[in-house]
Design a protein around this motif. Structure first.
Motif, PDB file in Angstrom:
ATOM      1  N   GLY A  11      10.471 -12.125 -10.859  1.00 20.68           N
ATOM      2  CA  GLY A  11      10.584 -11.271  -9.682  1.00 20.68           C
ATOM      3  C   GLY A  11      12.002 -11.003  -9.236  1.00 20.68           C
ATOM      4  N   GLU A  12      12.990 -11.335 -10.066  1.00 21.12           N
ATOM      5  CA  GLU A  12      14.376 -11.279  -9.632  1.00 21.12           C
ATOM      6  C   GLU A  12      14.809  -9.899  -9.168  1.00 21.12           C
ATOM      7  N   LEU A  13      14.327  -8.848  -9.820  1.00 16.48           N
ATOM      8  CA  LEU A  13      14.790  -7.493  -9.506  1.00 16.48           C
ATOM      9  C   LEU A  13      13.688  -6.609  -8.942  1.00 16.48           C
ATOM     10  N   GLY A  14      12.763  -7.204  -8.229  1.00 15.05           N
ATOM     11  CA  GLY A  14      11.736  -6.408  -7.559  1.00 15.05           C
ATOM     12  C   GLY A  14      10.428  -6.342  -8.320  1.00 15.05           C
ATOM     13  N   ARG A  15       9.466  -5.667  -7.709  1.00 14.58           N
ATOM     14  CA  ARG A  15       8.117  -5.624  -8.275  1.00 14.58           C
ATOM     15  C   ARG A  15       8.082  -4.945  -9.645  1.00 14.58           C
ATOM     16  N   GLN A  16       8.873  -3.901  -9.856  1.00 16.72           N
ATOM     17  CA  GLN A  16       8.833  -3.229 -11.146  1.00 16.72           C
ATOM     18  C   GLN A  16       9.287  -4.157 -12.265  1.00 16.72           C
ATOM     19  N   TRP A  17      10.223  -5.069 -11.951  1.00 20.30           N
ATOM     20  CA  TRP A  17      10.687  -6.046 -12.927  1.00 20.30           C
ATOM     21  C   TRP A  17       9.534  -6.930 -13.385  1.00 20.30           C
ATOM     22  N   TYR A  18       8.668  -7.242 -12.448  1.00 20.77           N
ATOM     23  CA  TYR A  18       7.466  -8.020 -12.767  1.00 20.77           C
ATOM     24  C   TYR A  18       6.475  -7.181 -13.561  1.00 20.77           C
ATOM     25  N   GLU A  19       6.212  -5.971 -13.109  1.00 22.60           N
ATOM     26  CA  GLU A  19       5.242  -5.108 -13.780  1.00 22.60           C
ATOM     27  C   GLU A  19       5.645  -4.842 -15.229  1.00 22.60           C
ATOM     28  N   ASP A  20       6.927  -4.783 -15.495  1.00 22.77           N
ATOM     29  CA  ASP A  20       7.412  -4.480 -16.837  1.00 22.77           C
ATOM     30  C   ASP A  20       7.400  -5.692 -17.757  1.00 22.77           C
TER      31      ASP A  20
ATOM     32  N   HIS B 174       2.857  -4.992 -21.238  1.00 21.04           N
ATOM     33  CA  HIS B 174       4.322  -4.989 -21.348  1.00 21.04           C
ATOM     34  C   HIS B 174       4.869  -6.400 -21.545  1.00 21.04           C
ATOM     35  N   LYS B 175       3.997  -7.348 -21.863  1.00 21.73           N
ATOM     36  CA  LYS B 175       4.412  -8.754 -21.899  1.00 21.73           C
ATOM     37  C   LYS B 175       5.499  -9.016 -22.934  1.00 21.73           C
ATOM     38  N   ARG B 176       5.519  -8.271 -24.004  1.00 16.32           N
ATOM     39  CA  ARG B 176       6.517  -8.504 -25.047  1.00 16.32           C
ATOM     40  C   ARG B 176       7.945  -8.341 -24.518  1.00 16.32           C
ATOM     41  N   ASN B 177       8.112  -7.554 -23.444  1.00 20.72           N
ATOM     42  CA  ASN B 177       9.452  -7.396 -22.879  1.00 20.72           C
ATOM     43  C   ASN B 177      10.040  -8.745 -22.445  1.00 20.72           C
ATOM     44  N   THR B 178       9.176  -9.641 -21.952  1.00 19.10           N
ATOM     45  CA  THR B 178       9.641 -10.970 -21.558  1.00 19.10           C
ATOM     46  C   THR B 178      10.317 -11.667 -22.729  1.00 19.10           C
ATOM     47  N   PHE B 179       9.690 -11.583 -23.896  1.00 24.94           N
ATOM     48  CA  PHE B 179      10.185 -12.288 -25.072  1.00 24.94           C
ATOM     49  C   PHE B 179      11.427 -11.613 -25.651  1.00 24.94           C
ATOM     50  N   THR B 180      11.390 -10.285 -25.755  1.00 26.85           N
ATOM     51  CA  THR B 180      12.536  -9.582 -26.335  1.00 26.85           C
ATOM     52  C   THR B 180      13.748  -9.640 -25.412  1.00 26.85           C
ATOM     53  N   ASP B 181      13.519  -9.701 -24.092  1.00 25.36           N
ATOM     54  CA  ASP B 181      14.643  -9.890 -23.166  1.00 25.36           C
ATOM     55  C   ASP B 181      15.339 -11.218 -23.432  1.00 25.36           C
TER      56      ASP B 181
ATOM     57  N   ASP C 130       0.852  -1.188   0.000  1.00 25.96           N
ATOM     58  CA  ASP C 130       0.000   0.000   0.000  1.00 25.96           C
ATOM     59  C   ASP C 130       0.891   1.242   0.000  1.00 25.96           C
ATOM     60  N   GLY C 131       1.090   1.819  -1.188  1.00 27.88           N
ATOM     61  CA  GLY C 131       1.996   2.957  -1.308  1.00 27.88           C
ATOM     62  C   GLY C 131       3.454   2.560  -1.242  1.00 27.88           C
ATOM     63  N   ALA C 132       3.739   1.268  -1.413  1.00 25.67           N
ATOM     64  CA  ALA C 132       5.117   0.770  -1.307  1.00 25.67           C
ATOM     65  C   ALA C 132       5.315  -0.291  -2.387  1.00 25.67           C
ATOM     66  N   LEU C 133       5.811   0.120  -3.544  1.00 24.78           N
ATOM     67  CA  LEU C 133       5.900  -0.767  -4.702  1.00 24.78           C
ATOM     68  C   LEU C 133       6.610  -2.070  -4.379  1.00 24.78           C
ATOM     69  N   ASP C 134       7.745  -1.985  -3.679  1.00 28.25           N
ATOM     70  CA  ASP C 134       8.508  -3.188  -3.345  1.00 28.25           C
ATOM     71  C   ASP C 134       8.184  -3.709  -1.947  1.00 28.25           C
ATOM     72  N   PHE C 135       7.068  -3.263  -1.395  1.00 28.24           N
ATOM     73  CA  PHE C 135       6.502  -3.753  -0.143  1.00 28.24           C
ATOM     74  C   PHE C 135       7.313  -3.273   1.070  1.00 28.24           C
ATOM     75  N   GLU C 136       6.603  -3.180   2.184  1.00 27.34           N
ATOM     76  CA  GLU C 136       7.222  -2.866   3.462  1.00 27.34           C
ATOM     77  C   GLU C 136       6.590  -3.733   4.542  1.00 27.34           C
TER      78      GLU C 136
ATOM     79  N   THR D 134      11.956   0.292   0.496  1.00 31.62           N
ATOM     80  CA  THR D 134      13.181   0.725  -0.170  1.00 31.62           C
ATOM     81  C   THR D 134      13.143   0.203  -1.593  1.00 31.62           C
ATOM     82  N   PRO D 135      13.085   1.082  -2.597  1.00 24.54           N
ATOM     83  CA  PRO D 135      13.041   0.613  -3.986  1.00 24.54           C
ATOM     84  C   PRO D 135      14.199  -0.330  -4.295  1.00 24.54           C
ATOM     85  N   GLY D 136      13.868  -1.464  -4.914  1.00 27.32           N
ATOM     86  CA  GLY D 136      14.888  -2.446  -5.259  1.00 27.32           C
ATOM     87  C   GLY D 136      15.073  -3.535  -4.226  1.00 27.32           C
ATOM     88  N   ARG D 137      14.538  -3.321  -3.004  1.00 24.34           N
ATOM     89  CA  ARG D 137      14.559  -4.382  -1.994  1.00 24.34           C
ATOM     90  C   ARG D 137      13.128  -4.887  -1.839  1.00 24.34           C
TER      91      ARG D 137
END
Length: 707
Positions: free
Chosen positions: A513-522, A527-534, A311-317, A337-340
């Motif tokens: 989920g390796e690099l946090g929630r934004q990694w998942y969201e992207d 944004h699903k094509r990012n999975t394939f192009t990565d 809730d207001g904490a992208l990478d959770f608290e 803390t972003p990234g954790r």
């Protein structure tokens, strides 16, 4: 009509084209193979059996290699072994495997005394004093081609065992209760439950869940042991098709927690464990996009809840609230803390264990309730995975944890919290002289098409040279969905590839989920094509840096990772010599368009809702593998595996995909297990055979079948 002999070459099965028209958002799609969905149709079964026969004949030349790989796995595995005992109540609980037996045996032995926290060292072939066999999987599986345990729980007083068995592979379990004094099963039988049933703390009741017509866990039930299941009380029902339901007791045994969740929203309810028929009390009312999980602790004599939330904490608290007023004041324990990415809080009587991810690796630390400080455990390897597990007791002096890496076999430690010391309890034995120093592991970073840096883990055997010295055969694995992280885990079977000079790599693509929630969201929804192009970017990097070459590169992914395999086969077929797609989600658009299919509505949060949103429909149609098989290109060799009774990804998806691939001249094989589920066959020897089949095929593609 003459009967073909096994030596007569078979032609690839050709599925009849029986057009079905699909109309959505002004778009008409002709699907020639949707008729294969009729699982009860004898013609469909005949087609699948023909596919199996064709695949068997096409791979018959690999029979010797398959057997050698199976023998290698078997020779490296201590077949008669015992797990590290876990303390619960007055007993040590452990598992035993027996040479020649497909399934393990669950056992227990008495503690030496109430202060006995050091697990006994168990040795194969040596009798354990006071051992009691709770459940022998091979006995329970007798007469069944498939066997899986979905629930296994012992009552707090140790007198009864609750277990749930699936003998079809459809993840629907029959619950039974065993009296551990007499060894006999009670009359209680509860059919068609989900996994994860448990006894109430007093042992009087069983809490379990059932599913709706779409196979969504939606209802929590209360069964009184010794009564007819028809009289069971419904504790909770969730009518919203977007949410699944689960239930379990806190380690403190004070509360039953009922969890209701979608991919993006959570609501949890508390029920007093001494009054299970009371009205469930919401911890935090659900709000779209807010996820949380709560655990009970006692701090300063007060019942509190530790809650991990976003809730207001992208990478959770992590916060703490009063159990009596969970919607009141929130005291921040571990700030966002972003990234954790904060993952979990596990509460014990005297301290807690907090799990999180940082820099792409799993971490864990001990939480001091009084000060709020977290003491992180340190490990030496560059790449590893570590986490707490197997800790049923409320007030232990130690925390049981598991550790491993690509090079280090699965390891069990007890961490003495007061002394801050790790005690090695066991490391998975690898027979045959395995030497971890003979292998290497490292992480590299690859620049994706949009400039994002994507991590890739690389594993190799040093005697073949360092990756990049010369192009080597390479096995590239990927997943990239549901915020699931591919951890640096050890595999006995993988040694059969590494020892033949194959480099193994994992592309940690967006959507995981390796690099946090934004990694998942992207890597989800639009944004699903990012999975394939990565994944394609990682493959190109490994080729461009001389680690491998297109004719020496094979790829593998399963389930949602199978969708990744199908997508990259369409995007960049020229980069791969072969692709192994396990239970692949390759007809995603057809599935997600049909809310009557199992779990479809729940999946809209992950993939989007193409049924009601034309933009989502168009986007999914642009990447779904089955929809985008291309004419005029040369596809890599493809092997798709599936199971007839899989309820997560229906067999029809790879069956249709293979039929479509053959239309454009692709060399595609289908292997369908006729009695299995999403995880494939059951039984360890069967599983080894299945993996040997897959690895032999990969080695054949790489030109390494002759060894």
């Amino acid at each position: 009509m003459t009967r073909e002999t096994s030596s007569t070459p078979l032609s690839a099965p050709v599925a009849a084209a029986r057009p079905t028209l699909r109309h959505h958002h002004g778009d008409e799609v002709r699907d020639d193979y949707e008729w294969l969905r009729e699982k009860e149709d004898a013609e469909v079964i005949a087609h699948l059996e023909a596919e199996n026969a064709f695949t068997e004949q096409r791979t018959a030349h690999l029979a010797g290699l398959r057997q050698r790989i199976f023998d290698e796995i078997k020779a490296r595995t201590l077949e008669a072994d015992l797990s590290v005992p876990t303390r619960q109540g007055a007993w040590w609980y452990y598992g035993r495997t027996v040479e020649g037996k497909q399934y393990g045996i669950q056992c227990r032995a008495p503690l030496a005394g109430p202060d006995d926290w050091t697990p006994p060292v168990l040795t194969p072939g040596v009798d354990v004093p006071g051992e009691i066999v709770l459940l022998d999987g091979s006995v329970e599986a007798d007469g069944h081609e498939f066997f899986s345990l979905g629930s296994f729980d012992v009552s707090t007083d140790g007198s009864r065992l609750l277990f749930g068995v699936d003998v079809e592979g459809d993840e629907r379990y029959t619950l039974r209760v065993r009296d551990l004094v007499s060894g006999k099963d009670l009359p209680d039988v509860i059919e068609n439950t989900s996994a994860g049933a448990s006894f109430s703390p007093d042992g009087r009741y069983i809490v379990y869940t059932t599913v709706d017509d779409a196979w969504r866990p939606d209802t929590v039930w209360l069964h009184e042991v010794g009564t007819d299941a028809a009289a069971d009380a419904r504790l909770f029902h969730e009518p919203d098709e977007r949410y699944w339901v689960g239930a379990g007791f806190t380690r403190s045994e004070k509360y039953l927690v009922i969890e209701v969740g979608s991919s993006i929203t959570t609501e949890e309810y508390l029920v007093d464990a001494t009054d299970l028929r009371s009205e469930p009390r919401s911890i935090w009312p659900r709000r779209e996009g807010v996820e949380y999980s709560a655990t009970h602790a006692v701090v300063g004599g007060e019942d509190v809840l530790y809650i991990v939330h976003n809730d207001g904490a992208l990478d959770f608290e992590l916060v703490r609230v009063a159990a009596s007023d969970p919607q009141g004041q929130r005291d921040v324990v571990l700030a966002h803390t972003p990234g954790r990415r904060v993952l979990d809080m596990s509460a014990f009587r005297d301290w807690g264990v907090v799990s999180y991810r940082r820099d792409g690796l799993s971490r864990m630390g001990i939480l001091d309730y009084a000060t709020g400080s977290i003491d992180e455990l340190a490990f030496e390897e560059e790449l590893y995975t570590a986490g707490a597990g197997g800790n049923p007791e409320w007030a232990p002096p130690v925390v049981r944890l598991g550790y491993g890496s690509f090079l280090t076999p699965g390891t069990v430690y007890d961490y003495d919290v007061a002394a801050r010391e790790l005690h090695l309890r066991k490391r998975q034995p690898v027979l045959g002289g395995y030497d971890p120093s003979a292998y290497g592991q490292r992480r590299e970073w690859v620049t994706a098409s949009d400039g994002t840096h994507v991590p890739v883990s690389i594993v190799w055997k040093r005697s073949f040279g360092e990756p990049g010295d010369a192009p080597r055969p390479l096995h590239l694995y990927g997943y990239g969905s549901y915020e699931h992280s591919i951890e640096p885990g050890f595999s006995v079977a993988r040694l059969s590839m590494l020892d033949r000079g194959v480099v193994f790599a994992v592309a940690h693509v967006r959507g995981g989920g390796e690099l946090g929630r934004q990694w998942y969201e992207d890597g989800k929804l639009q944004h699903k094509r990012n999975t394939f192009t990565d994944f394609v970017a990682v493959a190109r990097h490994l080729i461009d840096t001389g680690v491998t070459a297109p004719d020496r590169l094979v790829a593998e992914g399963g389930s949602a990772g199978g969708l990744l395999m199908g997508a990259v086969a369409n995007l960049a077929p020229e980069l791969f010599a072969g692709i192994l797609a396990d239970v692949p989600f390759v007809d995603a658009l057809t599935t997600i368009l049909d809310p009557s299919l199992p779990l479809t509505v729940i999946e809209w949060d992950e993939w989007g809702d193409p049924l009601h949103d034309a933009e989502v429909y168009a986007y999914m149609k642009s990447y779904t593998p089955y929809e985008n098989v291309r004419e005029g290109v040369t596809y890599p060799r493809i092997l798709a595996t599936t199971s007839l009774n899989d309820t997560r990804v229906y067999y029809v998806e790879p069956a249709k995909w293979v039929a479509r691939l053959r239309e454009v001249g692709a060399d595609a094989l289908l292997k369908c297990e006729m009695v299995a589920g999403h995880g494939g066959v059951s039984g360890r020897y069967n599983s080894w055979q299945q993996r040997a089949f897959e690895l032999a095929w990969l080695l054949d593609v790489l030109g390494l079948a002759e060894d």
